[in-house]
Write a protein that holds these residues in place. Structure first.
Motif, mmCIF file in Angstrom:
data_model
loop_
_atom_site.group_PDB
_atom_site.id
_atom_site.type_symbol
_atom_site.label_atom_id
_atom_site.label_comp_id
_atom_site.label_asym_id
_atom_site.label_seq_id
_atom_site.Cartn_x
_atom_site.Cartn_y
_atom_site.Cartn_z
ATOM 1 N N LYS A 1 -3.781 89.183 79.565
ATOM 2 C CA LYS A 1 -3.678 90.067 80.717
ATOM 3 C C LYS A 1 -4.106 89.307 81.972
ATOM 4 C CE LYS A 1 -4.613 94.275 78.129
ATOM 5 N NZ LYS A 1 -5.476 95.474 78.019
ATOM 6 N N PRO A 2 -3.687 89.786 83.143
ATOM 7 C CA PRO A 2 -4.068 89.105 84.392
ATOM 8 C C PRO A 2 -5.579 89.005 84.576
ATOM 9 C CG PRO A 2 -2.285 90.650 84.800
ATOM 10 C CD PRO A 2 -2.749 90.902 83.394
ATOM 11 N N LYS A 3 -6.310 90.048 84.135
ATOM 12 C CA LYS A 3 -7.769 90.048 84.233
ATOM 13 C C LYS A 3 -8.363 90.200 82.839
ATOM 14 C CE LYS A 3 -9.984 90.247 87.508
ATOM 15 N NZ LYS A 3 -10.265 91.343 88.445
ATOM 16 N N ILE A 4 -9.450 89.499 82.590
ATOM 17 C CA ILE A 4 -10.114 89.548 81.287
ATOM 18 C C ILE A 4 -11.579 89.917 81.488
ATOM 19 C CG2 ILE A 4 -10.819 88.217 79.259
ATOM 20 C CD1 ILE A 4 -8.354 86.487 79.674
ATOM 21 N N LEU A 5 -12.030 90.917 80.749
ATOM 22 C CA LEU A 5 -13.437 91.289 80.795
ATOM 23 C C LEU A 5 -14.255 90.271 80.008
ATOM 24 C CD1 LEU A 5 -13.323 95.150 80.288
ATOM 25 C CD2 LEU A 5 -13.908 93.918 82.360
ATOM 26 N N ILE A 6 -15.354 89.844 80.591
ATOM 27 C CA ILE A 6 -16.206 88.851 79.935
ATOM 28 C C ILE A 6 -17.285 89.577 79.144
ATOM 29 C CG2 ILE A 6 -17.679 86.837 80.270
ATOM 30 C CD1 ILE A 6 -14.737 86.437 81.006
ATOM 31 N N ASN A 7 -17.012 89.772 77.858
ATOM 32 C CA ASN A 7 -17.994 90.435 77.007
ATOM 33 C C ASN A 7 -18.955 89.406 76.411
ATOM 34 O OD1 ASN A 7 -16.627 89.216 74.813
ATOM 35 N ND2 ASN A 7 -15.222 90.948 74.690
ATOM 36 N N GLU A 8 -19.875 89.886 75.613
ATOM 37 C CA GLU A 8 -20.906 89.011 75.051
ATOM 38 C C GLU A 8 -20.309 87.915 74.172
ATOM 39 O OE1 GLU A 8 -24.980 89.407 72.322
ATOM 40 O OE2 GLU A 8 -23.873 91.187 72.945
ATOM 41 N N HIS A 9 -19.275 88.261 73.427
ATOM 42 C CA HIS A 9 -18.628 87.307 72.524
ATOM 43 C C HIS A 9 -18.057 86.120 73.302
ATOM 44 C CE1 HIS A 9 -16.704 86.037 68.841
ATOM 45 N NE2 HIS A 9 -15.512 86.068 69.394
ATOM 46 N N ILE A 10 -17.328 86.407 74.363
ATOM 47 C CA ILE A 10 -16.734 85.347 75.184
ATOM 48 C C ILE A 10 -17.824 84.573 75.919
ATOM 49 C CG2 ILE A 10 -15.231 84.877 77.162
ATOM 50 C CD1 ILE A 10 -13.564 87.296 76.343
ATOM 51 N N ARG A 11 -18.797 85.301 76.428
ATOM 52 C CA ARG A 11 -19.886 84.668 77.180
ATOM 53 C C ARG A 11 -20.654 83.671 76.304
ATOM 54 N NH1 ARG A 11 -21.144 88.855 79.440
ATOM 55 N NH2 ARG A 11 -22.405 89.725 77.779
ATOM 56 N N ASN A 12 -20.945 84.069 75.074
ATOM 57 C CA ASN A 12 -21.666 83.174 74.166
ATOM 58 C C ASN A 12 -20.854 81.926 73.848
ATOM 59 O OD1 ASN A 12 -23.833 84.904 74.048
ATOM 60 N ND2 ASN A 12 -23.233 85.860 72.130
ATOM 61 N N ARG A 13 -19.532 82.100 73.703
ATOM 62 C CA ARG A 13 -18.690 80.947 73.395
ATOM 63 C C ARG A 13 -18.652 79.970 74.571
ATOM 64 N NH1 ARG A 13 -14.789 80.270 69.541
ATOM 65 N NH2 ARG A 13 -16.125 81.746 68.417
ATOM 66 N N ILE A 14 -18.626 80.508 75.778
ATOM 67 C CA ILE A 14 -18.650 79.641 76.966
ATOM 68 C C ILE A 14 -19.925 78.800 76.968
ATOM 69 C CG2 ILE A 14 -18.861 79.624 79.488
ATOM 70 C CD1 ILE A 14 -17.080 82.148 79.508
ATOM 71 N N THR A 15 -21.050 79.460 76.700
ATOM 72 C CA THR A 15 -22.332 78.755 76.682
ATOM 73 C C THR A 15 -22.362 77.689 75.592
ATOM 74 O OG1 THR A 15 -23.467 80.742 77.490
ATOM 75 C CG2 THR A 15 -24.837 79.027 76.497
ATOM 76 N N GLU A 16 -21.890 78.047 74.399
ATOM 77 C CA GLU A 16 -21.878 77.102 73.277
ATOM 78 C C GLU A 16 -21.052 75.859 73.601
ATOM 79 O OE1 GLU A 16 -20.367 79.270 69.980
ATOM 80 O OE2 GLU A 16 -22.071 80.650 69.875
ATOM 81 N N GLU A 17 -19.851 76.089 74.126
ATOM 82 C CA GLU A 17 -18.956 74.963 74.404
ATOM 83 C C GLU A 17 -19.449 74.125 75.582
ATOM 84 O OE1 GLU A 17 -16.835 74.027 72.392
ATOM 85 O OE2 GLU A 17 -16.633 75.812 71.137
#
Length: 202
Positions: A3-19
């Motif tokens: 989608k044009p906009k994506i909500l940043i939930n905890e799952h995505i946020r944690n993956r960003i931090t990990e990577e």
């Protein structure tokens, strides 16, 4: 397709931090590399940015994983799908333990029952904090700020029957939150996502 906009939930946020940690780069360095403000990645990881353009998230994972645009988009799609499955399992487990919903709450109004409900809220927050300290702490700080902004207004928002959304799937809940987020942008006369987040969360 994202989608044009994506909500940043905890799952995505944690993956960003990990990577990001795996990459050995700082949030500031990555933010600069993809043309965002210095604090952008930090705001994402701390839960202070709720929604981003899909193109920005694609660029972020391109940088974090050293992959091309198509691979990054596929990675994000898989990330969202995996979280959807986990959320479904979690929701089913939660429904088994859900508190009773009383038909006549007026019959419950007394100090002892009030303390019980506050205790239950406190237990829920402690559980969330135990599982993700930084995110939960940030959300409680924001809730406190919102409460001081207008306590009556916040209590009115809390009184909406959100429990009636219990049959919504993960994607529909994302759509719901995105619409709420867009309403905040409309009524705050803000068009820039970063500006909105800094304004509401500084």
């Amino acid at each position: 397709m994202l989608k044009p906009k994506i909500l940043i939930n905890e799952h995505i946020r944690n993956r960003i931090t990990e990577e990001r940690i795996k990459s050995g780069k700082s949030g500031i360095a990555i933010s600069k590399d993809i043309g965002k403000s210095d604090a952008w990645v930090s705001l994402l990881e701390n839960g202070r940015i709720l929604s981003v353009k899909s193109s920005d998230l694609i660029n972020l994972f391109k940088e974090l994983l050293s992959i091309n645009e198509e691979e990054s988009e596929k990675y994000i799609e898989d990330l969202i799908k995996s979280n959807s499955k986990e959320s479904s399992i979690s929701d089913n487990n939660h429904n088994k333990e859900k508190l009773n919903i009383y038909d006549k709450p007026k019959d419950l109004i007394n100090e002892d029952n009030f303390k019980k409900f506050v205790k239950d809220i406190n237990a829920g927050l402690k559980f969330a904090f135990k599982n993700n300290e930084e995110y939960t702490f940030n959300q409680v700080v924001l809730f406190t700020r919102n409460m001081h902004f207008d306590l009556g207004f916040m209590l009115a928002l809390m009184s909406f029957p959100y429990y009636k959304l219990d049959k919504l799937g993960f994607e529909d809940r994302q759509n719901f939150l995105e619409k709420v987020y867009e309403l905040i942008k409309d009524f705050s006369n803000t068009t820039d996502d970063d500006e909105l987040e800094i304004e509401f969360n500084k």
